[in-house]
Structure formats: C-alpha cells, structure tokens
Scaffold this motif. Structure first.
Motif, short mmCIF file in Angstrom:
data_model
loop_
_atom_site.label_atom_id
_atom_site.label_comp_id
_atom_site.label_asym_id
_atom_site.label_seq_id
_atom_site.Cartn_x
_atom_site.Cartn_y
_atom_site.Cartn_z
N LEU A 19 1.05 12.32 -9.98
CA LEU A 19 0.64 11.06 -9.39
C LEU A 19 0.63 11.15 -7.86
CD1 LEU A 19 -0.27 8.19 -10.00
CD2 LEU A 19 2.13 7.49 -9.99
N MET A 20 1.63 11.82 -7.29
CA MET A 20 1.65 12.00 -5.83
C MET A 20 0.47 12.86 -5.37
SD MET A 20 5.66 12.30 -4.71
CE MET A 20 6.15 13.56 -5.90
N MET A 21 0.16 13.89 -6.13
CA MET A 21 -0.97 14.74 -5.78
C MET A 21 -2.28 13.96 -5.84
SD MET A 21 0.36 18.09 -7.92
CE MET A 21 -0.80 19.33 -7.40
N PHE A 22 -2.39 13.08 -6.83
CA PHE A 22 -3.59 12.24 -6.98
C PHE A 22 -3.72 11.28 -5.80
CE2 PHE A 22 -6.07 9.93 -10.62
CZ PHE A 22 -7.26 10.25 -10.01
N MET A 23 -2.61 10.64 -5.46
CA MET A 23 -2.62 9.73 -4.31
C MET A 23 -3.03 10.47 -3.04
SD MET A 23 0.93 7.70 -5.00
CE MET A 23 1.11 6.38 -6.18
N ASP A 24 -2.42 11.62 -2.82
CA ASP A 24 -2.75 12.45 -1.65
C ASP A 24 -4.24 12.75 -1.60
OD1 ASP A 24 -1.02 13.20 0.38
OD2 ASP A 24 -0.14 14.88 -0.71
N LEU B 196 -10.24 6.99 0.57
CA LEU B 196 -9.78 5.72 0.02
C LEU B 196 -8.61 5.22 0.85
CD1 LEU B 196 -10.00 6.56 -3.77
CD2 LEU B 196 -11.42 4.93 -2.55
N THR B 197 -8.51 3.93 1.04
CA THR B 197 -7.46 3.38 1.88
C THR B 197 -6.15 3.26 1.12
OG1 THR B 197 -7.89 1.07 1.29
CG2 THR B 197 -9.23 2.01 3.08
N TYR B 198 -5.09 3.08 1.89
CA TYR B 198 -3.76 2.85 1.30
C TYR B 198 -3.83 1.65 0.37
CZ TYR B 198 1.21 1.59 1.09
OH TYR B 198 2.47 1.26 0.65
N GLU B 199 -4.47 0.58 0.82
CA GLU B 199 -4.55 -0.64 0.02
C GLU B 199 -5.32 -0.42 -1.28
OE1 GLU B 199 -3.40 -1.48 4.02
OE2 GLU B 199 -5.21 -0.44 3.28
N GLN B 200 -6.37 0.39 -1.23
CA GLN B 200 -7.14 0.67 -2.45
C GLN B 200 -6.33 1.49 -3.44
OE1 GLN B 200 -10.53 2.42 -0.44
NE2 GLN B 200 -11.79 0.59 -0.78
N VAL B 201 -5.63 2.50 -2.94
CA VAL B 201 -4.79 3.32 -3.83
C VAL B 201 -3.65 2.47 -4.39
CG1 VAL B 201 -3.30 5.35 -3.98
CG2 VAL B 201 -5.42 5.45 -2.64
N TYR B 202 -3.10 1.59 -3.57
CA TYR B 202 -2.04 0.69 -4.03
C TYR B 202 -2.56 -0.16 -5.19
CZ TYR B 202 1.72 -2.77 -3.90
OH TYR B 202 2.77 -3.59 -4.24
N TYR B 203 -3.73 -0.74 -5.03
CA TYR B 203 -4.29 -1.61 -6.06
C TYR B 203 -4.45 -0.86 -7.38
CZ TYR B 203 -6.82 -5.67 -7.78
OH TYR B 203 -7.18 -6.79 -8.49
N MET B 204 -4.86 0.41 -7.30
CA MET B 204 -5.13 1.20 -8.51
C MET B 204 -3.86 1.76 -9.15
SD MET B 204 -8.67 3.21 -7.67
CE MET B 204 -8.07 4.02 -6.19
N GLU C 2 4.55 9.83 4.20
CA GLU C 2 5.04 8.47 4.35
C GLU C 2 4.27 7.50 3.45
OE1 GLU C 2 5.55 4.94 7.71
OE2 GLU C 2 4.89 6.94 8.33
N LYS C 3 2.94 7.62 3.45
CA LYS C 3 2.12 6.72 2.64
C LYS C 3 2.36 6.94 1.15
CE LYS C 3 -1.73 5.94 5.87
NZ LYS C 3 -3.18 6.11 6.08
N VAL C 4 2.39 8.20 0.72
CA VAL C 4 2.52 8.49 -0.70
C VAL C 4 3.88 8.04 -1.23
CG1 VAL C 4 2.70 10.36 -2.39
CG2 VAL C 4 0.79 10.32 -0.77
N LEU C 5 4.94 8.30 -0.49
CA LEU C 5 6.27 7.89 -0.96
C LEU C 5 6.37 6.37 -1.03
CD1 LEU C 5 8.59 10.49 0.78
CD2 LEU C 5 7.78 10.46 -1.59
N ARG C 6 5.72 5.68 -0.11
CA ARG C 6 5.69 4.21 -0.19
C ARG C 6 4.87 3.75 -1.39
NH1 ARG C 6 3.15 1.32 3.98
NH2 ARG C 6 2.54 3.18 5.14
N LEU C 7 3.75 4.46 -1.63
CA LEU C 7 2.91 4.10 -2.77
C LEU C 7 3.62 4.33 -4.10
CD1 LEU C 7 -0.52 5.51 -1.54
CD2 LEU C 7 -0.09 3.13 -2.18
#
Length: 284
Positions: free
Chosen positions: A254-259, A266-274, A8-13
């Motif tokens: 990119l999805m693997m990196f986010m995961d 790292l938080t959702y917000e931090q990954v979002y920012y990057m 859910e988080k990665v697909l939103r990201l």
C-alpha cells in the motif's frame, strides 16, 4: 519494511487508511502472513482496516476472531462465490452476511472466464461458473444473491468474471442501489477497456485499482495513474491484492502504491480519498 520515497506524505496517508483486498493464511495457496500479523502491521501504521479475502474459504468468522484480540485496526470478512461454497449459493451468502461479511465477490478462480484464461485451482474438474443464461441474462440465483446483498447493506464485487458478466452484474446491482465494485479491471484476465470502466462509473460503480497489477509489472504506474485520472479519483479506491508468499507485505504494497501514485502526479488529497473515504463507504 519499505521506506517510502514521499515519506512524510505516505506515513500520514497510512494513518486511517484501508486495504480492502488482502490474502492471508491459513489458505490453500502459499501466503506471506496470517490474519494476526496482518493486523499487527496495520496497527504499526495506524491503519483503519483490512479486508480478508480467500478464494476458497469465507472469512467472516476469521474476522470476528482476529478482531477479538485487541487490535486497533479492524478486519473485515468476505465471501467468494466459488464452488467450495456451492457457487452462486444464496443460502451460504445469507449466512455469511449474517456473520458480518462486507463484500460478496462473484466467482474468481472458479469462474469460467478465469479457467479459460488460466486454471489456478489444479484440483478442479469443472468447466467453471457462468453467470449468464443462454439468452445472456443473469441467472435467477445471481439476482437472488444481489437482493440479499442489498438487504444486508453489503457490497458486491465482480471477481474474475468476463466483461459481459461484469457489465450485467454491475447494472443489476446499481439498479438495486447496491454498493458495487469493479474488481481489478487492469489485469489481463479481467481487463475492462477504459470506456467501459467510464460507463460503469456513470452508473455509480466504484473501480478497484490494485498494486498487484503495478507491482508485478502487468501495467505501468503511469498507466494506472492515467486510468484513475480519467475515471476520477472520487470513483476509485486503492488496494493491494497482496499477501502472496515471497512478495511484499500488504502494508508495504500500500505504501509503494501511494508513493507511485504521488510520483505520477496524483495529489495527496486524491490518494487520501481513494484510501480513506471511498473504502470507508464500502465497509462503513
């Protein structure tokens, strides 16, 4: 395609995300997909944009072509100052900037640092490009290129040059208030100690963190996450350096990196920012 663990988080990201380091065909090296397939996959995940990078052939014209085909995601062009465009060539750089190039990379596979580490271009009969003169100062043509990048509001990236050259380029670029990228400092060829990364961040340099290094087991996900935490996610962006034949596609990378970064704390917000805010600052 890859199925994220933190689905859910990665697909939103992925929605609105950028990948500012991809390799596509046509190329001089085997690639897994072309520009059109890259954009199709970016649209599938509702990404905002991707950077086309080719070591030997600038991509601004390719970006214009693929953007004319109605994709929602945007392709961005760049140019690498390797010997195929004459090395550190202000005339060529100005033309690519006029065509909309968003990143000008210092030499990569034709840098002396890369050649001394590992020669990638087997057709090259040249010692490689060095950016510093005998006194250790940036050569005049490098400064001329930086002035052009500033004029057009683009970004400069360090490419595959040495630590000393990277420090000199980053310092001169930030003195000119240019958007400045330290290119994959976690790869052995271009390894930059974390203390120097911090020094450059203090000057306003943004640090590129690549799935390439984790995906090929050159560094661990834990190490990568720790460097990001030490530098501050606000000073980094995530990209893949993917598109090589036989490996996962950039969108998968990119999805693997986010995961991996979410798993490492790292938080959702931090990954979002990057993956959203900082890349947008570079190409926006």
């Amino acid at each position: 395609m890859y199925q994220p663990r933190n689905q859910e988080k990665v697909l939103r990201l992925m929605e609105g995300a950028y990948d500012l380091h991809t390799h596509t065909s046509p190329d001089f090296f085997p690639r897994a997909l072309d520009d059109f397939e890259l954009l199709r996959q970016a649209d599938r995940y509702k990404m905002a944009g991707v950077m086309l990078k080719n070591h030997l052939d600038p991509t601004p014209a390719r970006a214009i072509l693929v953007n004319s085909q109605g994709f929602k995601a945007k392709a961005y062009g760049s140019a690498v100052m390797n010997l195929t465009i004459g090395g550190i060539n202000p005339i060529a750089v100005q033309r690519y900037l006029e065509m909309g190039a968003k990143i000008i990379w210092m030499p990569t596979i034709h840098s002396r640092n890369q050649i001394e580490y590992s020669k990638i271009d087997d057709k090259l009969q040249h010692p490689g490009i060095r950016l510093l003169d005998e006194e250790g100062n940036l050569k005049p043509e490098v400064l001329e290129v930086l002035d052009l990048i500033r004029q057009y509001g683009a970004a400069v990236a360090t490419g595959h040059i040495s630590i000393g050259e990277s420090i000199a380029v980053c310092t001169a670029a930030r003195e000119r208030k240019i958007k400045t990228i330290l290119t994959h400092p976690d790869w052995a060829c271009t390894m930059v100690p974390i203390e120097i990364q911090k020094l450059l961040v203090s000057k306003g340099v943004i640090v590129e963190k690549l799935w390439f290094d984790v995906g090929l087991n050159l560094v661990t996900a834990s190490y990568m996450a720790q460097t990001i935490k030490e530098l501050g996610p606000e000073n980094c962006f995530l990209a893949t350096d993917r598109g090589q034949a036989g490996l996962e596609y950039p969108a998968e990378g990119l999805m693997m990196f986010m995961d991996a970064m979410l798993d490492e704390g790292l938080t959702y917000e931090q990954v979002y920012y990057m993956t959203h805010d900082n890349p947008f600052k570079i190409v926006g």
